[in-house]
Design a protein around this motif. Structure first.
Motif, PDB file in Angstrom:
ATOM      1  N   LYS A  66      26.026  53.070  39.989  1.00 19.89           N
ATOM      2  CA  LYS A  66      25.808  54.037  38.899  1.00 19.89           C
ATOM      3  C   LYS A  66      25.952  55.473  39.354  1.00 19.89           C
ATOM      4  CE  LYS A  66      22.542  51.434  36.231  1.00 19.89           C
ATOM      5  NZ  LYS A  66      21.214  51.141  35.919  1.00 19.89           N
ATOM      6  N   GLN A  68      22.977  54.408  31.940  1.00 18.46           N
ATOM      7  CA  GLN A  68      21.718  53.849  31.444  1.00 18.46           C
ATOM      8  C   GLN A  68      21.916  52.468  30.820  1.00 18.46           C
ATOM      9  OE1 GLN A  68      19.517  56.728  29.027  1.00 18.46           O
ATOM     10  NE2 GLN A  68      20.908  58.286  29.818  1.00 18.46           N
ATOM     11  N   LEU A 115      25.305  59.342  31.648  1.00 18.95           N
ATOM     12  CA  LEU A 115      24.778  58.890  30.348  1.00 18.95           C
ATOM     13  C   LEU A 115      25.058  57.407  30.151  1.00 18.95           C
ATOM     14  CD1 LEU A 115      25.675  61.727  27.813  1.00 18.95           C
ATOM     15  CD2 LEU A 115      23.397  60.914  28.460  1.00 18.95           C
ATOM     16  N   LYS A 135      24.307  59.281  38.735  1.00 19.99           N
ATOM     17  CA  LYS A 135      23.201  60.065  38.153  1.00 19.99           C
ATOM     18  C   LYS A 135      23.603  61.524  38.228  1.00 19.99           C
ATOM     19  CE  LYS A 135      19.257  57.035  38.660  1.00 19.99           C
ATOM     20  NZ  LYS A 135      17.837  56.933  38.898  1.00 19.99           N
ATOM     21  N   LYS A 170      15.699  62.238  41.844  1.00 18.38           N
ATOM     22  CA  LYS A 170      15.895  61.190  40.827  1.00 18.38           C
ATOM     23  C   LYS A 170      16.393  59.867  41.410  1.00 18.38           C
ATOM     24  CE  LYS A 170      14.728  63.497  37.136  1.00 18.38           C
ATOM     25  NZ  LYS A 170      13.791  64.324  37.923  1.00 18.38           N
TER      26      LYS A 170
END
Ligand SMILES: NC(=O)c1ccc[n+]([C@@H]2O[C@H](COP(=O)([O-])OP(=O)(O)OC[C@H]3O[C@@H](n4cnc5c(N)ncnc54)[C@H](OP(=O)(O)O)[C@@H]3O)[C@@H](O)[C@H]2O)c1
Length: 321
Positions: free
Chosen positions: A262, A256, A253, A264, A144
């Motif tokens: 960030k 996004q 969450l 993941k 991802k």
């Protein structure tokens, strides 16, 4: 035949190694496998203990549905059901199912709908069994994150089953990898292509004077906040664990809706997909599993104790006479 049986969730003490007089008979879509090697891995520990509790949604709420332990295997097809055309008697096969497949036994039947492939001739039965669990999760944790050749990755835990597979997958993609491990394993990880190895017993990787495009904590010992200083402005953080406050899924969450660094939290799904990738890399000589201890099936409780100690290096193999 030998089989590792348990009737309730618990520590390795609940396991009984039994001798059964009969060998199971395959259903229409099943093959009967004579097991040559299997492993005790972290998924096995979850299936054995029923912890974390969420695992019981898949393995049985109050008691385990499947009494024989084991999630992966390599072996030989010795019999097959009428509907099986993918495999023939005599084929060497290997496979994995994270919710339990009953492979800690000399013989077991398995549906060919599960993730099973023919074993590449280049690897031994032990290597085949050890190529699956950690590598499957490594595939999904990396899948991802968009990386290009030359990007810099910090990989925490290069001697874990997941971390060691991740190191090899990242190097296959031309990524620059800085990896952590304890002193004795530095040469091993260097020989596997690591660009820089940090001895975690002497140095805190989160204080490195370096910036990374991706931080992958394959042993789940850090937090996003701790790693932020070594992350580039748009870098990604992935951990194999939920985090000390189970914060990682929540942060993923929220991620996004925000810009910049960030979290993941990839969820592994198709084992068929990861196995095709793993198989391809084995065939290309780009992946070989790190194997630590080997235990005979008679010492399966000791094997579980060792894996639960958190000290295994790569994979722990169970062998059959
Ligand atoms: N989210 C998921 O779907 C999922 C699925 C499977 C597993 N997991 C989790 O992923 C984690 C890794 O699994 P695994 O099977 O790869 O683990 P593992 O093989 O049991 O990891 C043990 C290895 O990690 C090393 N290690 C421990 N602490 C370390 C640290 N602070 N820094 C660097 N290395 C360290 C150990 O080295 P030393 O002996 O030198 O300490 C040992 O070699 C586990 O916590 C497991 O529960 C998550």
């Amino acid at each position: 035949m030998k089989a590792s049986i348990r009737n309730k969730y618990g520590s390795p003490d609940v396991i009984n190694l039994t001798t059964r007089s009969h060998i199971p008979f395959p259903q229409k879509d099943e093959i009967l496998v004579k097991v040559k090697a299997t492993t005790v891995n972290r998924s096995d520990c979850g299936v054995l203990t029923g912890k974390p509790w969420a695992i019981r949604l898949f393995t049985g709420l109050l008691e385990p549905r499947l009494k024989v332990t084991g999630t992966d295997f390599s072996g030989v097809v010795v019999s097959k059901g009428d509907d099986v055309d993918k495999f023939n008697i005599g084929d060497d096969v290997y496979g994995f199912f994270d919710q339990g497949i009953g492979s800690h036994a000399s013989y077991f039947c398995v549906s060919t709908k599960k993730a099973i492939l023919k074993k590449p001739w280049k690897i031994t039965y032990e290597q085949a069994a050890a190529s699956l669990e950690g590598a499957h999760y490594a595939f999904y944790f990396l899948d991802k994150v968009v990386l290009k050749k030359g990007d810099k990755v910090l990989l925490n835990g290069g001697t874990g089953a997941i971390g060691n597979a991740a190191l090899q997958f990242l190097k296959y993609r031309g990524i620059h990898v800085t990896v952590t491990c304890e002193t004795d394993y530095i040469p091993v990880l260097e020989s596997m292509g690591a660009d820089k190895v940090v001895d975690y017993t002497k140095e805190d990787f989160a204080k490195l004077d370096d910036q990374f495009d991706f931080v992958f904590d394959a042993v789940g010992k850090s937090t996003f906040w701790k790693c932020k200083p070594i992350m580039k402005p748009n870098a990604i953080y992935v951990s194999s664990e939920l985090g000390p406050y189970w914060q990682n899924p929540l942060l993923a969450l929220i991620a996004q809706f925000i810009k910049g660094k960030k979290v993941k939290f990839p969820l592994p799904f198709s084992i068929h997909r990861s196995m095709v990738f793993i198989n391809e890399l084995i065939e290309k000589d780009k992946f070989r599993p790190l194997i630590d201890q080997r235990y005979p099936i008679s010492e399966i409780r000791d094997a579980f104790e060792y894996v639960m100690s958190g000290k295994k290096k790569g994979n722990v193999v169970l062998t059959f006479d």
